[in-house]
Design an enzyme around this catalytic site. Sequence first.
Site, PDB file in Angstrom:
ATOM      1  N   GLY A  79      -0.931 -27.950   9.089  1.00 34.22           N
ATOM      2  CA  GLY A  79      -0.133 -26.807   8.956  1.00 34.22           C
ATOM      3  C   GLY A  79       0.275 -26.533   7.637  1.00 34.22           C
ATOM      4  N   CYS A  80       0.545 -27.567   7.071  1.00 34.08           N
ATOM      5  CA  CYS A  80       1.081 -27.498   5.597  1.00 34.08           C
ATOM      6  C   CYS A  80      -0.243 -27.376   4.663  1.00 34.08           C
ATOM      7  CB  CYS A  80       1.683 -28.643   5.202  1.00 34.08           C
ATOM      8  SG  CYS A  80       3.166 -29.102   6.233  1.00 34.08           S
ATOM      9  N   THR A  81      -1.235 -27.962   5.040  1.00 35.61           N
ATOM     10  CA  THR A  81      -2.648 -27.865   4.189  1.00 35.61           C
ATOM     11  C   THR A  81      -2.940 -26.178   4.491  1.00 35.61           C
ATOM     12  OG1 THR A  81      -3.222 -29.974   4.668  1.00 35.61           O
ATOM     13  CG2 THR A  81      -5.020 -28.520   3.938  1.00 35.61           C
TER      14      THR A  81
END
Length: 183
Positions: A78-80
Amino acid sequence: MWKSIFKSNIIVALIFSVCLWFGFSIPALALGGIQPTLNEPAPEFSLPSNGGNGEVSLDDFRGKWVVVYFYPQDFTPGCTLEAQRFQRDLAEYEKRNTQIVGISVDDVQSHEDFCDSEGLKFPLLADTDGKVSKAYGSWLTGRSLRHTYIVNPEGVLVAKFLGVRPVIHSQEVLATLDELQVS
């Protein structure tokens, strides 16, 4: 009775873990700080940055709009995706006189590796003790929550996003910037 309490705690932990994994934040669980108030000065910060830029402060961007986004961890799905979307739209942010700043508890070296891996051209700041995350109400059990804040050129907090979906988030932020910059 104890079995029932134990089972309910496990269920809550599993639900929270699934929410974090898929990039959903649960604002009510932001236990490590109180959400800052809209239309008040944004909490100040000064944190070490990737790229050998030393410390980066909110004040460094006075006169520009600033998107301050908190995220749990470098290199997670999700962060990527969220970082990739901000990078993809970076030219649109620049047209709107807006600086993107990412903050997590990862250290400077992790941020450096993440930026190199994903081709990110905006600063990621290392909030290793969680102090800034807590000041923005974006902290839970050793990690930053996935929250985003917009700060206007005068340093006033004018928008916040607590239920962030990484796949569409950058476009939501751009639309909100357009609304704010017209008014």
